[in-house]
Scaffold this motif. Sequence first.
Motif, PDB file in Angstrom:
ATOM      1  N   HIS A  70       5.878  -3.682  -6.751  1.00 29.61           N
ATOM      2  CA  HIS A  70       5.466  -4.337  -5.126  1.00 29.61           C
ATOM      3  C   HIS A  70       6.343  -4.970  -3.895  1.00 29.61           C
ATOM      4  N   GLU A  71       7.108  -6.051  -4.894  1.00 23.69           N
ATOM      5  CA  GLU A  71       8.282  -6.733  -4.470  1.00 23.69           C
ATOM      6  C   GLU A  71       9.131  -5.762  -3.850  1.00 23.69           C
ATOM      7  N   ALA A  72       9.663  -4.847  -4.862  1.00 24.37           N
ATOM      8  CA  ALA A  72      10.867  -4.017  -5.458  1.00 24.37           C
ATOM      9  C   ALA A  72      10.599  -2.709  -3.992  1.00 24.37           C
ATOM     10  N   SER A  73       9.596  -2.368  -3.729  1.00 27.74           N
ATOM     11  CA  SER A  73       8.907  -2.083  -2.196  1.00 27.74           C
ATOM     12  C   SER A  73       9.453  -2.919  -1.294  1.00 27.74           C
ATOM     13  N   PHE A  74       9.070  -3.448  -1.126  1.00 29.23           N
ATOM     14  CA  PHE A  74       9.463  -4.369  -0.048  1.00 29.23           C
ATOM     15  C   PHE A  74      10.275  -4.483   0.023  1.00 29.23           C
ATOM     16  N   ILE A  75      11.452  -5.062  -0.004  1.00 32.96           N
ATOM     17  CA  ILE A  75      13.137  -5.014  -0.386  1.00 32.96           C
ATOM     18  C   ILE A  75      13.244  -3.435   0.153  1.00 32.96           C
ATOM     19  N   ALA A  76      13.314  -2.713  -1.094  1.00 31.89           N
ATOM     20  CA  ALA A  76      13.680  -1.262  -0.001  1.00 31.89           C
ATOM     21  C   ALA A  76      12.879  -1.079   1.034  1.00 31.89           C
ATOM     22  N   MET A  77      11.961  -1.209   1.627  1.00 29.43           N
ATOM     23  CA  MET A  77      11.433  -0.841   2.636  1.00 29.43           C
ATOM     24  C   MET A  77      12.755  -1.202   3.904  1.00 29.43           C
ATOM     25  N   HIS A  78      13.395  -2.704   3.551  1.00 34.29           N
ATOM     26  CA  HIS A  78      13.985  -3.623   4.492  1.00 34.29           C
ATOM     27  C   HIS A  78      15.288  -2.677   4.547  1.00 34.29           C
ATOM     28  N   PHE A  79      16.306  -1.855   3.580  1.00 34.97           N
ATOM     29  CA  PHE A  79      17.124  -1.342   3.545  1.00 34.97           C
ATOM     30  C   PHE A  79      16.144   0.023   4.207  1.00 34.97           C
ATOM     31  N   VAL A  80      15.538   0.583   4.151  1.00 32.66           N
ATOM     32  CA  VAL A  80      15.360   2.272   5.350  1.00 32.66           C
ATOM     33  C   VAL A  80      15.436   2.000   6.477  1.00 32.66           C
ATOM     34  N   ASN A  81      14.971   0.730   6.816  1.00 36.38           N
ATOM     35  CA  ASN A  81      14.431   0.173   8.295  1.00 36.38           C
ATOM     36  C   ASN A  81      16.166  -0.353   8.793  1.00 36.38           C
ATOM     37  N   SER A 110       0.673  -1.443   0.372  1.00 35.12           N
ATOM     38  CA  SER A 110      -0.291   0.281  -0.078  1.00 35.12           C
ATOM     39  C   SER A 110       0.933   0.839  -0.357  1.00 35.12           C
ATOM     40  N   LEU A 111       2.395   1.253  -0.071  1.00 35.61           N
ATOM     41  CA  LEU A 111       2.943   1.926   0.482  1.00 35.61           C
ATOM     42  C   LEU A 111       4.327   2.235  -1.233  1.00 35.61           C
ATOM     43  N   LEU A 112       3.510   1.574  -1.894  1.00 34.11           N
ATOM     44  CA  LEU A 112       4.409   1.651  -3.145  1.00 34.11           C
ATOM     45  C   LEU A 112       4.305   3.192  -3.939  1.00 34.11           C
ATOM     46  N   TRP A 113       3.341   3.945  -3.880  1.00 33.84           N
ATOM     47  CA  TRP A 113       3.996   5.138  -4.294  1.00 33.84           C
ATOM     48  C   TRP A 113       4.913   6.144  -3.146  1.00 33.84           C
ATOM     49  N   GLN A 114       4.230   5.609  -1.891  1.00 35.66           N
ATOM     50  CA  GLN A 114       5.588   6.536  -1.231  1.00 35.66           C
ATOM     51  C   GLN A 114       7.215   6.399  -1.202  1.00 35.66           C
ATOM     52  N   ILE A 115       7.294   4.717  -1.686  1.00 38.75           N
ATOM     53  CA  ILE A 115       8.726   4.551  -1.514  1.00 38.75           C
ATOM     54  C   ILE A 115       9.027   4.760  -2.151  1.00 38.75           C
ATOM     55  N   LYS A 116       8.517   5.300  -3.937  1.00 41.58           N
ATOM     56  CA  LYS A 116       8.947   5.273  -4.716  1.00 41.58           C
ATOM     57  C   LYS A 116       9.510   6.785  -5.050  1.00 41.58           C
ATOM     58  N   LYS A 117       8.653   7.981  -4.303  1.00 40.64           N
ATOM     59  CA  LYS A 117       8.279   8.811  -3.799  1.00 40.64           C
ATOM     60  C   LYS A 117       9.372   9.464  -3.188  1.00 40.64           C
ATOM     61  N   PHE A 118       9.468   8.514  -1.992  1.00 44.77           N
ATOM     62  CA  PHE A 118      10.730   9.157  -0.754  1.00 44.77           C
ATOM     63  C   PHE A 118      11.697   8.999  -0.719  1.00 44.77           C
ATOM     64  N   TYR A 119      11.266   7.472  -1.099  1.00 44.49           N
ATOM     65  CA  TYR A 119      12.704   6.848  -0.583  1.00 44.49           C
ATOM     66  C   TYR A 119      13.072   5.822  -2.380  1.00 44.49           C
TER      67      TYR A 119
END
Length: 286
Positions: free
Chosen positions: A151-162, A117-126
């Motif tokens: 969507h899967e790319a954004s999940f992986i991205a969130m792990h790196f944000v974390n 659900s945060l795909l757009w936000q991840i692409k924009k802010f990270y």
Amino acid sequence: MIIRQIFNNNVIRAENQVGHEFVVIGNGLGFKKKNGQPVDEDKIEKTFVLKSDKIPQKLIDLMGETSVEYLTLADKIVGYAKREMGDIFSDNIYISLIDHIQFAISRYRKSVGLKNSLLWQIKKFYKREFMIGMNALELIDSQFGIQMDEHEASFIAMHFVNARQDGQGMQQTVEITEVIDDIFNIVTNQYGITLDENSFNYSRFITHLQYFVQRMVSNEQEQTASSDNFLYDQVKDKYGKAFQCTQLINHYLEDKFESAMSIDEKVYLTIHIHRVTSRNEMQDTK
């Protein structure tokens, strides 16, 4: 290499001739071995260079239980991330990334995809973390022949944000992203404009929001006794519209966290809002 510590039968810590230490994986590397003995290099399947001397037990267990192909894939993804963003990630990235990759591949083999659900936000802010996620999809496709979506790319991205934010917990990363999105919408709605995502001021604005919101969510906001009231009054008068926007953001944060922004934070945020909404950045920097 010489064995310095035996974690289990398949995972050891080793030291080479020039004193560099590694975590080394291989079937039976630690079986019936003792510290100080030479490493059976014919059994080495994978070598990791980790930053911390205190390796999490979960990571040790994961390395001993996980197929080398997953470990190799995770190491390639982390290596790419470090080349793009620097060595800024905690070693815990290996734990969350390996777990996620194994589960994701299992899901895709069963034709089960998930939507973020945060795909757009991840692409924009990270953007850089999302780029790492997209590169990871290429590596997964190359190694396993499985094509995954954004969507899967954004999940992986969130792990790196974390992992970049000291492993604060995925739920907190989600909350930070949602709050950044809310603040971003307050600014764009107040001004009725679309921000230039390619501008330097936009990049500075998003970076400021990431650290500012992290402090708010973590309840680590700085309250300095030396806040410059003169600068506050100057910014308030000179950048009236941006200051009004900051006040709206402050009300939102008070409602959400029951904590107001400090004078310093209001000053910094007002300046960033003025810069990012300015139509003439060259004039703004004079």
